[in-house]
Design a protein around this motif. Structure first.
Motif, PDB file in Angstrom:
ATOM      1  N   ARG A   1       6.158  -5.206   3.429  1.00 26.01           N
ATOM      2  CA  ARG A   1       5.923  -5.531   2.019  1.00 26.01           C
ATOM      3  C   ARG A   1       4.898  -6.649   1.919  1.00 26.01           C
ATOM      4  NH1 ARG A   1       8.267  -9.054  -1.665  1.00 26.01           N
ATOM      5  NH2 ARG A   1       9.918  -9.660  -0.212  1.00 26.01           N
TER       6      ARG A   1
ATOM      7  N   GLY B   1       4.083  -8.727  -0.458  1.00 27.65           N
ATOM      8  CA  GLY B   1       4.564  -9.994  -0.996  1.00 27.65           C
ATOM      9  C   GLY B   1       5.293 -10.821   0.040  1.00 27.65           C
TER      10      GLY B   1
ATOM     11  N   ASP C   1       3.245  -8.546  -4.933  1.00 28.08           N
ATOM     12  CA  ASP C   1       4.215  -7.491  -5.215  1.00 28.08           C
ATOM     13  C   ASP C   1       3.890  -6.747  -6.499  1.00 28.08           C
ATOM     14  OD1 ASP C   1       5.773  -7.758  -2.944  1.00 28.08           O
ATOM     15  OD2 ASP C   1       7.097  -9.259  -3.837  1.00 28.08           O
TER      16      ASP C   1
END
Length: 237
Positions: free
Chosen positions: A119, A121, A144
Motif C-alpha cells: 500500500r 500510503g 492513499d
C-alpha cells in the motif's frame, strides 16, 4: 531511483530471495513505472498482458526442472527469481495464478504480512516517519487518496527535512524543518525577529509546504502559532 522506490524494491528482492517467486498485485496501478525499472535487474519480471494464459506460458519454462532430454537442470535446486506483476486486484483474477502463489509470496496492498504490504500510503508513512515525521501522516493520507504518485513522493523525500533559507535561516539558524516547527509551536522567542524581518508569510508558506497548514491570512506570529497548534491537535485526533 528514490527513497520510496528503493524501499519497495528492497522488499520485493527480499521476497524473491526467500521464496523465488513473487506474485505482485497492483490494483491501483501505482507502480507501473517501477516495474519497468525492475526489469533492468537480474530478476525476471513478467507483466500481465492479454490474459493469464499468456502469462502462465511465459512462467512455465522458468519453473521447469528437467531438460528436453529428461535430465535434471544444473540450476534445478535454485529458486527461479521471478516477479509476476498483475495490475489488478487479486480477487478479480479467479485464482489464475494459485500455483505460483502457493509456491512463492504474494505482495499486494493491505495484506496482513507487513513485509508484503505494498500500500503506497503505508510505504510513504514508513519512509517519511524517518526523514520528516511531521509530514508522514499527511502524505500517507494523500497517497492513499490517489493524490500523490510514488515518483512525486520520491521527489518530496529528496527535499524532506530541508533547512530553511533566506530570512527564516537568519531567524532559526541552520535547523531542520522539524526543529523549526517544534521551536515555533512551543516558544514565542522568535516572534520579534519574524516581525522585524517581515518573514511571517515566508513562515506560513514554509509550514504549508512542510505540514500542509493553510494559514495565509494570519496577521501575526502569535496567530500563526495558534493555527499551527490547532492543526497539529486536529491531525493527532
Amino acid at each position: 531511483m528514490g527513497r520510496l522506490s528503493d524501499t519497495l524494491t528492497a522488499m520485493i528482492r527480499k521476497q524473491v530471495a526467500d521464496r523465488g517467486i513473487v506474485v505482485w498485485y497492483d490494483p491501483q496501478k501505482a507502480y507501473t513505472g517501477l516495474v519497468r525499472r525492475l526489469e533492468q535487474t537480474e530478476t525476471t519480471v513478467l507483466v500481465y498482458d492479454n490474459g493469464f494464459f499468456r502469462l502462465r506460458q511465459q512462467l512455465e519454462p522458468l519453473l521447469e526442472c528437467v531438460t528436453e532430454e529428461g535430465k535434471l537442470r544444473p540450476e534445478a535446486d535454485q529458486p527461479p527469481a521471478v516477479v509476476l506483476y498483475i495490475p489488478m486486484a487479486r480477487g478479480e483474477c479467479g485464482h489464475a495464478l494459485i500455483e505460483a502463489e502457493a509456491a512463492g509470496a504474494v505482495m499486494e496492498p493491505g495484506t496482513a504480512r507487513p513485509e508484503c504490504n505494498t500500500r503506497l500510503g503505508l510505504l510513504a508513512e514508513r519512509v517519511f516517519a524517518e526523514i520528516a515525521p511531521a509530514k508522514a501522516t499527511h502524505l500517507a493520507r494523500q497517497a492513499d487518496e490517489g493524490l500523490l504518485s510514488i515518483d512525486e513522493l520520491d521527489r518530496m523525500a529528496e527535499d524532506a527535512g530541508a533547512r530553511a533559507t533566506g530570512a527564516l535561516q537568519v531567524i532559526f539558524g541552520h535547523a531542520s524543518a522539524e526543529e523549526i516547527i517544534l521551536q515555533f509551536i512551543a516558544l514565542d522567542s522568535s516572534d520579534t525577529a519574524i516581525a522585524e524581518k517581515n518573514a511571517l508569510q515566508d513562515l506560513a508558506a514554509f509550514l504549508r509546504d512542510e505540514v500542509g497548514l493553510e494559514a495565509g491570512g494570519v496577521k501575526s506570529a502569535a496567530d500563526l502559532r495558534v493555527a499551527l497548534r490547532r492543526y497539529a491537535l486536529m491531525a493527532e485526533l
